[in-house]
Design a protein around this motif. Structure first.
Motif, PDB file in Angstrom:
ATOM      1  N   ALA A  86     -72.711  85.792 -18.833  1.00 36.90           N
ATOM      2  CA  ALA A  86     -73.879  86.595 -19.198  1.00 36.90           C
ATOM      3  C   ALA A  86     -73.548  88.070 -19.400  1.00 36.90           C
ATOM      4  N   GLU A  87     -72.411  88.503 -18.925  1.00 31.24           N
ATOM      5  CA  GLU A  87     -72.000  89.904 -19.116  1.00 31.24           C
ATOM      6  C   GLU A  87     -71.369  90.071 -20.490  1.00 31.24           C
ATOM      7  N   ILE A  88     -72.202  89.905 -21.499  1.00 27.70           N
ATOM      8  CA  ILE A  88     -71.757  90.034 -22.883  1.00 27.70           C
ATOM      9  C   ILE A  88     -71.544  91.517 -23.225  1.00 27.70           C
ATOM     10  N   PRO A  89     -70.736  91.811 -24.233  1.00 23.80           N
ATOM     11  CA  PRO A  89     -70.463  93.210 -24.568  1.00 23.80           C
ATOM     12  C   PRO A  89     -71.716  93.974 -24.988  1.00 23.80           C
ATOM     13  N   VAL A  90     -71.819  95.192 -24.476  1.00 22.84           N
ATOM     14  CA  VAL A  90     -72.944  96.076 -24.770  1.00 22.84           C
ATOM     15  C   VAL A  90     -72.365  97.454 -25.100  1.00 22.84           C
ATOM     16  N   SER A  91     -73.030  98.181 -25.951  1.00 17.41           N
ATOM     17  CA  SER A  91     -72.604  99.541 -26.276  1.00 17.41           C
ATOM     18  C   SER A  91     -72.771 100.451 -25.060  1.00 17.41           C
ATOM     19  N   ILE A 120     -79.161  89.906 -15.322  1.00 19.20           N
ATOM     20  CA  ILE A 120     -77.774  89.932 -14.858  1.00 19.20           C
ATOM     21  C   ILE A 120     -77.162  91.280 -15.181  1.00 19.20           C
ATOM     22  N   HIS A 121     -76.605  91.915 -14.175  1.00 20.09           N
ATOM     23  CA  HIS A 121     -75.819  93.127 -14.384  1.00 20.09           C
ATOM     24  C   HIS A 121     -75.010  93.416 -13.128  1.00 20.09           C
ATOM     25  N   GLN A 122     -73.729  93.508 -13.301  1.00 22.21           N
ATOM     26  CA  GLN A 122     -72.837  93.869 -12.210  1.00 22.21           C
ATOM     27  C   GLN A 122     -71.765  94.772 -12.799  1.00 22.21           C
ATOM     28  N   THR A 123     -71.701  96.000 -12.304  1.00 24.44           N
ATOM     29  CA  THR A 123     -70.848  97.014 -12.919  1.00 24.44           C
ATOM     30  C   THR A 123     -69.399  96.589 -13.069  1.00 24.44           C
ATOM     31  N   ASP A 124     -68.840  95.939 -12.071  1.00 25.58           N
ATOM     32  CA  ASP A 124     -67.419  95.577 -12.176  1.00 25.58           C
ATOM     33  C   ASP A 124     -67.181  94.387 -13.102  1.00 25.58           C
ATOM     34  N   GLN A 125     -68.247  93.768 -13.582  1.00 28.40           N
ATOM     35  CA  GLN A 125     -68.118  92.650 -14.516  1.00 28.40           C
ATOM     36  C   GLN A 125     -68.572  93.008 -15.933  1.00 28.40           C
ATOM     37  N   GLU A 126     -69.217  94.175 -16.073  1.00 26.55           N
ATOM     38  CA  GLU A 126     -69.797  94.523 -17.374  1.00 26.55           C
ATOM     39  C   GLU A 126     -68.722  94.748 -18.428  1.00 26.55           C
ATOM     40  N   HIS A 127     -69.146  94.564 -19.673  1.00 30.37           N
ATOM     41  CA  HIS A 127     -68.271  94.796 -20.821  1.00 30.37           C
ATOM     42  C   HIS A 127     -68.965  95.799 -21.737  1.00 30.37           C
ATOM     43  N   THR A 128     -68.365  96.965 -21.878  1.00 28.60           N
ATOM     44  CA  THR A 128     -68.936  97.981 -22.764  1.00 28.60           C
ATOM     45  C   THR A 128     -68.074  98.119 -24.020  1.00 28.60           C
ATOM     46  N   TRP A 130     -68.596  96.663 -27.001  1.00 31.14           N
ATOM     47  CA  TRP A 130     -69.366  96.093 -28.111  1.00 31.14           C
ATOM     48  C   TRP A 130     -68.763  96.513 -29.451  1.00 31.14           C
ATOM     49  N   ARG A 131     -68.774  95.563 -30.375  1.00 26.60           N
ATOM     50  CA  ARG A 131     -68.307  95.822 -31.733  1.00 26.60           C
ATOM     51  C   ARG A 131     -69.212  95.077 -32.714  1.00 26.60           C
ATOM     52  N   PRO A 132     -69.451  95.658 -33.889  1.00 26.46           N
ATOM     53  CA  PRO A 132     -70.219  94.938 -34.898  1.00 26.46           C
ATOM     54  C   PRO A 132     -69.564  93.591 -35.212  1.00 26.46           C
ATOM     55  N   GLY A 133     -70.381  92.577 -35.295  1.00 24.40           N
ATOM     56  CA  GLY A 133     -69.891  91.242 -35.605  1.00 24.40           C
ATOM     57  C   GLY A 133     -69.543  90.399 -34.401  1.00 24.40           C
ATOM     58  N   ASP A 134     -69.512  90.993 -33.190  1.00 21.55           N
ATOM     59  CA  ASP A 134     -69.168  90.198 -32.011  1.00 21.55           C
ATOM     60  C   ASP A 134     -70.348  89.305 -31.611  1.00 21.55           C
ATOM     61  N   TYR A 135     -70.185  88.569 -30.541  1.00 17.53           N
ATOM     62  CA  TYR A 135     -71.206  87.626 -30.096  1.00 17.53           C
ATOM     63  C   TYR A 135     -72.540  88.326 -29.838  1.00 17.53           C
ATOM     64  N   THR A 136     -72.500  89.449 -29.122  1.00 10.20           N
ATOM     65  CA  THR A 136     -73.733  90.185 -28.823  1.00 10.20           C
ATOM     66  C   THR A 136     -74.417  90.612 -30.115  1.00 10.20           C
ATOM     67  N   ASP A 137     -73.641  91.149 -31.029  1.00  9.69           N
ATOM     68  CA  ASP A 137     -74.181  91.609 -32.302  1.00  9.69           C
ATOM     69  C   ASP A 137     -74.850  90.460 -33.058  1.00  9.69           C
ATOM     70  N   GLN A 138     -74.210  89.311 -33.086  1.00 12.55           N
ATOM     71  CA  GLN A 138     -74.780  88.155 -33.789  1.00 12.55           C
ATOM     72  C   GLN A 138     -76.086  87.692 -33.136  1.00 12.55           C
ATOM     73  N   ALA A 139     -76.105  87.649 -31.803  1.00 16.48           N
ATOM     74  CA  ALA A 139     -77.319  87.233 -31.098  1.00 16.48           C
ATOM     75  C   ALA A 139     -78.438  88.263 -31.286  1.00 16.48           C
ATOM     76  N   TYR A 140     -78.073  89.539 -31.214  1.00 20.54           N
ATOM     77  CA  TYR A 140     -79.055  90.604 -31.426  1.00 20.54           C
ATOM     78  C   TYR A 140     -79.687  90.471 -32.803  1.00 20.54           C
ATOM     79  N   ARG A 141     -78.840  90.291 -33.822  1.00 21.58           N
ATOM     80  CA  ARG A 141     -79.343  90.183 -35.194  1.00 21.58           C
ATOM     81  C   ARG A 141     -80.226  88.947 -35.369  1.00 21.58           C
ATOM     82  N   ALA A 142     -79.903  87.879 -34.654  1.00 18.62           N
ATOM     83  CA  ALA A 142     -80.737  86.680 -34.729  1.00 18.62           C
ATOM     84  C   ALA A 142     -82.130  86.942 -34.164  1.00 18.62           C
ATOM     85  N   ALA A 143     -82.207  87.854 -33.197  1.00 19.07           N
ATOM     86  CA  ALA A 143     -83.492  88.153 -32.565  1.00 19.07           C
ATOM     87  C   ALA A 143     -84.254  89.278 -33.253  1.00 19.07           C
TER      88      ALA A 143
END
Length: 195
Positions: A86-91, A120-128, A130-143
């Motif tokens: 659940a700790e998908i990449p975020v800007s 879900i959010h845990q600082t030591d597990q987070e991923h910052t 984010w890049r255009p076209g990645d999984y988060t970006d695709q899911a965001y665009r779908a929504a």
């Protein structure tokens, strides 16, 4: 390794979660409390990477982006039951805003309990990273279509801006991205300071 659901599925569920959260009777209080946290949630590496940033002007839009990011994470967790997945990449600036939001634990807990999701959010597990076209970006665009490029800044550009900022910070005596300095604040040399 967990196989992530399709971005389309996550986007659809995240959109439903967002709609439910925004319809909650305590949403206005949650939003107001998150935005009130402004003096505390600014850091040397988060929202400052936004060009010509103005907290008063940008905070409402950044709140919307942070909430969308948390809804995407909630959707991934709901379908995988895996906190790490659940700790998908975020800007970076969006992630900083999520910190202000999760700093309202009572309101957020009541809202998510009523909606039936886990944030879900845990600082030591987070991923910052984010890049255009990645999984988060695709899911965001779908929504919600295109993420706002003012706040969704690619990881490489964030790194470039942070390097520029670090030069500025160092020129005024701040080191390690604002995590260290040697300022005495006018204290006499005899006054104790931490070792």
């Amino acid at each position: 390794m967990i196989t992530l659901p399709t971005p389309a599925r996550i986007g659809e569920r995240a959109q439903q979660i967002l709609t439910a959260i925004e319809a909650d009777p305590e949403f206005a209080a949650f939003r107001a409390a998150s935005l009130k946290y402004d003096a505390d949630w600014t850091c040397f590496t988060g929202s400052v990477v936004i060009a010509q940033y103005d907290q008063k002007e940008d905070a409402p839009s950044l709140f919307a982006e942070g909430l969308r990011a948390l809804c995407l994470k909630a959707a991934v967790y709901e379908t995988t039951h895996d906190e790490n997945a659940a700790e998908i990449p975020v800007s970076v600036p969006v992630d900083e805003m999520t910190h202000a939001m999760i700093a309202q634990p009572q309101l957020l807990a009541r809202i998510t309990r009523r909606v039936g999701v886990s944030i879900i959010h845990q600082t030591d597990q987070e991923h910052t990273d984010w890049r255009p076209g990645d999984y988060t970006d695709q899911a965001y665009r779908a929504a919600w279509r295109d993420p706002d490029p003012r706040y969704w800044i690619p990881a490489e550009e964030v790194a470039r801006r942070l390097a520029w900022l670090n030069e500025k910070y160092e020129s005024i005596g701040l080191r390690e991205e604002g995590q260290a300095h040697s300022f005495r604040f006018g204290l006499d040399e005899r006054d104790p300071v931490p070792a």
